[in-house]
Scaffold this motif. Structure first.
Motif: not given
Length: 504
Positions: A445-473
């Motif tokens: 919903s934050f993204a739908a309002q036009g916000m730019a969201v940066i998600l950091i997660s150690s849970e691969l199922p979460e970060v892979m399911a919720m991201s439009d694009r994924l950067l790997v460090y």
């Protein structure tokens, strides 16, 4: 239900245990039966009574009624020190290391090598070196714990728990701050404990871990025992249904949002733990960041938010270069950050919900030199309702909320600043599956309002399911950029992401 109770196969048996705090019944006539040498999962939503039961077992809480039997004998202790002597130790979800002591001193706290009243530091350090080597943990035993990262401190707490030759080890969300490599190392330790006949109670909200490492699962809901089954007899869906009392169809409810122009951009960022980092985020986009602990994800965001200094690089918002020398400047520039450790950095635990929401927003509520109390109350209520914070009232102290509701309060206070960029560092750490699904929906919903969201997660199922694009460090640098369409189609799997996390 499991077979006949009272068997010598059980190292710990809890019968009819109840515990109330004032008028609130935290536990109601619960039971728990742990076999020798088994890994027993304890699951339920935040507030289900799991941690209260474990704290009753180690003597932090005095239960009102019921009985506990340990190794076939009546069991009751007056505190954790007595529990350790009896053979039970616990790793707490809320870490409690001694920051001014060394790694060795923390690992062997209350179990030191002494000569009379004097501490034998060399002997203690050598013992610590041995266990650090067993965990493949490259850090000096003389290093101060206060200088460690959250993940490193969690590993020290794990070592502390397993170093005292316990017969039963209770682990409350032990991987909440660990990356995939550290989690697997912990699982190896659990398997070794199991081979030695040590029992483990494993409390976690991470379903994949429960099915990976546990033999049996007990489910709690609203302070009551629901059921106990072998892990082979349950599915993820049936387990979640027992936990929440309803069907949760989608833990990762990603909705597609219209992605607009670039709103946030960084070029050549270099600082402590990262170097030459460049990326951009668009309006309506959720950009995921993943990598092993210490790879530089959180360190980059801390520097962007003004918590740590930048050595080099440029930050742009809406095409204009900005400088964030401190968090106040970052907030004024339209950036908000939910820190991975909400209890230490996100909340004033002994302040009310309302006070916590107001903290970064006091100038908004000011009327001259005074606070406009009416406006403050109305807006705090609006944002608490928006994020469905469950509490008796906004005057309730934050420490008395469940993990999921604490996280919603943190989100509410930052949303009130109306940020253009929202950084979420491990936003579902230590929250139950129901609250996790709600937070994921809020993210969309934050993204739908036009916000730019940066998600950091150690849970691969979460970060892979919720991201439009994924950067790997990997080791302070970005080692790959992955796209949602490739993840959804199956071209990119968890194995691909893990390989990039390890530098391949």
């Amino acid at each position: 239900m499991a077979e006949k109770r009272g068997s010598s196969d059980y190292i710990l048996e809890v019968q009819g245990l109840s515990k109330s705090f004032g008028g609130t019944k935290a536990l109601q006539d619960v039971e728990l039966h742990i076999r020798k040498g088994e890994v027993h999962a304890l699951v339920g939503e935040n507030g289900a009574g799991k941690s209260t039961l474990m704290k009753s077992i180690i003597g932090l809480h005095k239960f009102d009624s019921g009985t506990i039997t340990f190794e076939g004998n009546p069991y009751k202790v007056n505190g954790p020190a007595e529990a350790i002597k009896r053979g039970i130790t616990m790793i707490h979800q809320e870490l409690n290391p001694e920051p001014h002591l060394t790694v060795a001193e923390n690992i062997f706290l209350h179990n030191e090598d002494t000569k009379g009243i004097f501490l034998k530091k060399d002997a203690t350090n050598k013992r610590a070196e041995k266990i650090l080597k067993e965990f493949d943990f490259d850090i000096s035993p003389t290093h101060l714990v206060g200088d460690l990262t959250l993940a490193q401190a969690q590993m020290i707490e794990i070592m502390k728990a397993v170093s005292c030759d316990a017969k039963l080890v209770i682990m409350d969300e032990p991987t909440s701050s660990l990356d995939n490599e550290e989690t697997e190392r912990l699982f190896q330790t659990i398997r070794q404990l199991k081979e030695k006949g040590v029992s483990v109670v494993y409390i976690s909200h991470r379903m994949e871990e429960i099915f990976n490492i546990c033999d049996t699962v007990s489910v709690f809901r609203d302070g009551r025992f629901i059921d106990c089954k072998p892990i082979s007899q349950v599915t993820e869906e049936s387990l979640i249904s027992m936990m929440v009392g309803r069907e949760v169809k989608n833990v990762f409810p990603k909705t597609e949002c219209e992605i607009g122009d670039v709103v946030f951009k960084v070029e050549g960022l270099t600082g402590k733990g990262f170097r030459d980092i460049s990326f951009e985020v668009r309006r309506g986009e959720i950009l995921g960041l993943t990598g092993l602990a210490g790879a530089g994800r959180s360190e980059t965001m801390r520097a962007i938010f003004g918590l740590d200094p930048l050595e080099a690089g440029h930050i742009y918002l809406d095409g204009k270069e900005i400088v964030n020398k401190n968090p106040r400047q970052a907030i004024e520039n339209g950036i908000a950050m939910v820190n991975e450790d909400r209890r230490q950095y996100g909340l004033c635990l002994y302040r009310s919900i309302s006070e916590n929401i107001s903290l970064p927003n006091l100038p908004v509520h000011q009327k001259g030199l005074l606070l406009n109390k009416k406006r403050e109350k109305e807006e705090n209520k609006e944002y608490a309702n928006l994020l469905t914070v469950k509490a008796a009232s906004l005057d309730q102290d934050a420490i008395n909320l469940s993990g999921g509701n604490q996280q919603k309060v943190v989100l509410a206070k930052w949303l009130m600043t109306k940020p253009k960029v929202l950084i979420l560092d491990e936003p579902t750490r230590g929250v139950d599956v129901g609250a996790k699904s709600e937070i994921h929906s809020l993210m969309c919903s934050f993204a739908a309002q036009g916000m730019a969201v940066i998600l950091i997660s150690s849970e691969l199922p979460e970060v892979m399911a919720m991201s439009d694009r994924l950067l790997v460090y990997h080791e302070g640098r970005i080692n790959g950029e992955l796209f949602r369409e490739d993840i959804v189609s199956g071209q990119i799997t968890q194995e691909h992401v893990l390989a990039k996390e390890f530098g391949n």
